[in-house]
Design a protein around this motif. Structure first.
Motif, PDB file in Angstrom:
ATOM      1  N   THR A   1     111.535 -51.663  31.787  1.00 40.60           N
ATOM      2  CA  THR A   1     112.582 -50.708  32.151  1.00 40.60           C
ATOM      3  C   THR A   1     112.012 -49.629  33.066  1.00 40.60           C
ATOM      4  N   VAL A   2     112.889 -49.054  33.874  1.00 39.77           N
ATOM      5  CA  VAL A   2     112.507 -47.961  34.764  1.00 39.77           C
ATOM      6  C   VAL A   2     113.172 -46.699  34.237  1.00 39.77           C
ATOM      7  N   ASN A   3     112.361 -45.716  33.859  1.00 40.04           N
ATOM      8  CA  ASN A   3     112.884 -44.474  33.294  1.00 40.04           C
ATOM      9  C   ASN A   3     112.600 -43.316  34.244  1.00 40.04           C
ATOM     10  N   ALA A   4     113.622 -43.004  35.063  1.00 39.09           N
ATOM     11  CA  ALA A   4     113.516 -41.825  35.938  1.00 39.09           C
ATOM     12  C   ALA A   4     114.679 -40.898  35.640  1.00 39.09           C
ATOM     13  N   GLY A   5     115.093 -40.886  34.365  1.00 39.31           N
ATOM     14  CA  GLY A   5     116.217 -40.039  33.973  1.00 39.31           C
ATOM     15  C   GLY A   5     116.849 -40.534  32.693  1.00 39.31           C
ATOM     16  N   LYS A   6     117.865 -39.829  32.252  1.00 39.79           N
ATOM     17  CA  LYS A   6     118.556 -40.090  30.996  1.00 39.79           C
ATOM     18  C   LYS A   6     118.987 -41.544  30.814  1.00 39.79           C
ATOM     19  N   PHE A   7     119.460 -42.150  31.911  1.00 40.17           N
ATOM     20  CA  PHE A   7     120.060 -43.477  31.759  1.00 40.17           C
ATOM     21  C   PHE A   7     119.013 -44.581  31.772  1.00 40.17           C
ATOM     22  N   GLY A   8     117.954 -44.377  32.536  1.00 39.52           N
ATOM     23  CA  GLY A   8     116.827 -45.300  32.467  1.00 39.52           C
ATOM     24  C   GLY A   8     116.157 -45.211  31.104  1.00 39.52           C
ATOM     25  N   GLU A   9     116.067 -43.985  30.603  1.00 38.97           N
ATOM     26  CA  GLU A   9     115.514 -43.771  29.256  1.00 38.97           C
ATOM     27  C   GLU A   9     116.367 -44.506  28.222  1.00 38.97           C
ATOM     28  N   ARG A  10     117.693 -44.494  28.452  1.00 36.69           N
ATOM     29  CA  ARG A  10     118.603 -45.145  27.502  1.00 36.69           C
ATOM     30  C   ARG A  10     118.374 -46.646  27.415  1.00 36.69           C
ATOM     31  N   PHE A  11     118.115 -47.284  28.551  1.00 36.59           N
ATOM     32  CA  PHE A  11     117.803 -48.723  28.507  1.00 36.59           C
ATOM     33  C   PHE A  11     116.609 -48.968  27.573  1.00 36.59           C
ATOM     34  N   GLY A  12     115.576 -48.123  27.703  1.00 35.27           N
ATOM     35  CA  GLY A  12     114.396 -48.268  26.847  1.00 35.27           C
ATOM     36  C   GLY A  12     114.737 -48.110  25.379  1.00 35.27           C
ATOM     37  N   LYS A  13     115.577 -47.105  25.093  1.00 36.30           N
ATOM     38  CA  LYS A  13     115.969 -46.859  23.695  1.00 36.30           C
ATOM     39  C   LYS A  13     116.763 -48.029  23.131  1.00 36.30           C
ATOM     40  N   ILE A  14     117.629 -48.603  23.962  1.00 37.73           N
ATOM     41  CA  ILE A  14     118.427 -49.750  23.491  1.00 37.73           C
ATOM     42  C   ILE A  14     117.502 -50.941  23.213  1.00 37.73           C
ATOM     43  N   VAL A  15     116.576 -51.190  24.151  1.00 38.52           N
ATOM     44  CA  VAL A  15     115.636 -52.311  23.995  1.00 38.52           C
ATOM     45  C   VAL A  15     114.902 -52.184  22.654  1.00 38.52           C
ATOM     46  N   THR A  16     114.395 -50.987  22.380  1.00 40.54           N
ATOM     47  CA  THR A  16     113.666 -50.751  21.136  1.00 40.54           C
ATOM     48  C   THR A  16     114.592 -50.895  19.924  1.00 40.54           C
ATOM     49  N   ALA A  17     115.779 -50.317  20.019  1.00 40.37           N
ATOM     50  CA  ALA A  17     116.726 -50.389  18.897  1.00 40.37           C
ATOM     51  C   ALA A  17     117.138 -51.830  18.606  1.00 40.37           C
ATOM     52  N   MET A  18     117.144 -52.677  19.628  1.00 34.93           N
ATOM     53  CA  MET A  18     117.536 -54.081  19.443  1.00 34.93           C
ATOM     54  C   MET A  18     116.339 -54.934  19.019  1.00 34.93           C
ATOM     55  N   GLY A  19     115.205 -54.278  18.774  1.00 31.79           N
ATOM     56  CA  GLY A  19     114.036 -54.974  18.231  1.00 31.79           C
ATOM     57  C   GLY A  19     113.265 -55.791  19.243  1.00 31.79           C
ATOM     58  N   LYS A  20     113.362 -55.423  20.529  1.00 33.07           N
ATOM     59  CA  LYS A  20     112.612 -56.152  21.556  1.00 33.07           C
ATOM     60  C   LYS A  20     111.444 -55.312  22.058  1.00 33.07           C
ATOM     61  N   GLU A  21     110.484 -55.995  22.652  1.00 30.26           N
ATOM     62  CA  GLU A  21     109.304 -55.291  23.171  1.00 30.26           C
ATOM     63  C   GLU A  21     109.642 -54.595  24.483  1.00 30.26           C
TER      64      GLU A  21
END
Ligand SMILES: *Cc1c(COP(=O)(O)O)cnc(C)c1O
Length: 368
Positions: A76-96
Motif C-alpha cells: 500500500t502507498v500511504n501519503a495521507g488518510k486514505f492511503g493509510e486506510r488501505f493499510g488499516k483495512i489490509v491488517t484488519a482483514m488479516g492480510k500481510e
C-alpha cells in the motif's frame, strides 16, 4: 452558503428532482432498466470490462477490493488518510502488509515500488490512491501500474479513484480495480460505491469471499441488472440523472473545465503569495499550506458564505482545501478566490486589489 469542500460536493438541482420521484421496488423490470442504463454508462466512464455498484460509502468498496482481490500480501502507498486506510483495512482483514509511507505532499516513487517488489516477491496486490484527498496529491498511478504489470502481470492493481473518476480521464490499461464513491466527483448524496473491474480482476475474484461484500455474487447479479441485496435505488436513479447532466456537454468538456478551473484557482492563489501544498497537485482540489489557514477558513465561512475544508491529523489548522470536482459554475469559483483575497486583506496580509479574480479569469478563459 457555497459548498466547496472536496466531498461532499453539491448535488445539481435536476438530480435532486430526479431522486424525489416515488419509491420504486428494486426487483422490477422498471428498476432493472434503470440499473442496466447506469451500469452501461459506468463501464464506459471507467473504460473497463466490468463494474459493480455497492450500497456503502467509498470505504466499503475499498474493503471489498482488499477482501476479494488480495490473496495474502498487499503493498500500500500511504501519503495521507486514505492511503493509510488501505493499510488499516489490509491488517484488519488479516492480510500481510508492506506499506510505503510518504509526507502528505509527496507522491509515491517508482523506485520505492521497485524496491518493495524486489524485497517481497510474494506481494499479490498493490493499493494506491489516484488522488489522495488528505493533501490533494496526485500519485503517478498509471506509471506505477505499467511498471508493476511489466514485472509481474499477476499482481492486481487497485486504484482508489474516489476523487479522480469524473475529474480526469484515467488510463485504466493496467488497472484492475478502480474505486469510486457517490459523494465526491459524482455529485450525489453519500451511500453508493462503485468499482470498475478488469477481466483479470473478475478472474481473480473467482467465487469471491465475504458475504455482504462478496464481489462474485454481486457481479453475477449485476450482470442480470439486479443486485444481491436491496439496491440503493434512489442513488442509482440519481446516477443516471448525473450522467444526463454531464452528457449535455460531454465528459471531455467536464474534464477540460475541471482542469482549467484547477489551474486558474492555483494561479490565483499563488498570485496572492499563497503556497500550494502538494508537490504534484491533483485536479480534484486546490490545497494551500498557511499559518493563517484556520483564520482564512473561518472568515470565508462566516463572512463570505463559502465552506472550504481544513486539514486532518498533523495538518489540522495548517492547510485548507478547495473543491474542484463536479459541475461548478465558474462565477462561484471566481467568488471563492476573491473571498480568499478579501480575507487576506482583512488579516493584514496584503491590500485587496482584485488580483485573484483577475488572474483566475485570465487563465480560465484562455484555457477553456
Ligand atoms: C472520501 C474518500 C474515501 C472514503 O470514502 P467514504 O465515502 O468516506 O467511505 C476514500 N478515498 C478517498 C481518496 C476519498 O477522498
Amino acid at each position: 452558503m457555497l459548498l466547496f469542500t472536496p466531498g461532499p460536493t453539491p448535488v445539481p438541482e435536476s438530480v435532486r428532482q430526479a431522486m424525489a420521484t416515488q419509491t420504486l421496488h428494486h426487483r422490477t423490470p422498471e428498476f432493472e432498466a434503470i440499473f442496466k442504463e447506469a451500469r452501461e454508462r459506468l463501464m464506459k466512464l471507467f473504460g473497463m470490462d466490468e463494474c459493480v455498484m455497492l450500497a456503502s460509502s467509498g470505504t466499503g468498496a475499498m474493503q471489498a477490493s482488499v477482501l476479494n482481490l488480495c490473496k495474502h500480501k498487499a503493498l500500500t502507498v500511504n501519503a495521507g488518510k486514505f492511503g493509510e486506510r488501505f493499510g488499516k483495512i489490509v491488517t484488519a482483514m488479516g492480510k500481510e502488509l508492506v506499506e510505503l509511507k510518504y509526507d502528505w505532499n509527496t507522491p509515491a516513487s517508482l523506485e520505492d515500488v521497485k524496491k518493495a517488489l524486489e524485497q517481497n516477491s510474494d506481494i499479490d496486490t498493490l493499493f494506491i490512491q489516484v488522488s489522495e484527498s488528505a493533501g490533494g496529491l496526485r500519485h503517478p498511478v498509471e506509471e506505477i501500474a505499467t511498471y508493476v504489470k511489466s514485472v509481474n502481470p499477476n499482481i492486481m492493481i487497485v486504484a482508489d479513484g474516489i476523487t479522480a473518476v469524473g475529474v480526469e480521464k484515467i488510463d485504466t490499461t493496467n488497472i484492475d480495480a478502480l474505486v469510486a464513491g457517490s459523494q465526491k466527483a459524482f455529485m450525489l448524496p453519500p451511500g453508493l460505491a462503485m468499482i470498475g473491474l478488469s477481466s483479470d480482476a473478475v478472474e481473480r475474484i473467482g467465487s469471491g469471499v465475504d458475504y455482504y461484500f462478496n464481489l462474485a455474487s454481486e457481479i453475477k447479479k449485476q450482470q442480470q441488472n439486479t443486485t444481491a441485496y436491496t439496491a440503493p435505488t434512489t442513488l442509482i436513479i440519481g446516477l443516471n440523472a448525473i450522467f444526463d447532466e454531464i452528457d449535455k456537454e460531454g465528459i471531455d468538456a467536464l474534464y477540460r473545465r475541471t482542469e482549467a478551473r484547477a489551474k486558474a484557482t492555483q494561479s490565483a492563489l499563488e498570485a496572492l503569495g499563497l503556497t500550494i501544498y502538494p508537490k504534484t497537485p491533483a485536479r480534484s482540489m486546490s490545497t494551500v499550506i498557511d499559518d493563517d489557514a484556520e483564520a482564512i477558513r473561518k472568515l470565508l465561512k462566516t463572512k463570505y458564505e463559502v465552506n472550504i475544508a481544513g486539514g486532518q491529523d498533523h495538518l489540522k489548522g495548517k492547510i485548507f482545501r478547495i473543491n474542484q470536482m463536479g459541475l461548478i459554475p465558474v462565477n462561484e469559483s471566481v467568488w471563492v478566490v476573491n473571498a480568499i483575497e478579501m480575507a487576506l486583506s482583512e488579516l493584514g496580509r496584503r491590500p485587496f486589489d482584485g488580483l485573484a479574480s483577475r488572474t483566475f479569469n485570465d487563465i480560465y478563459f484562455k484555457e477553456i
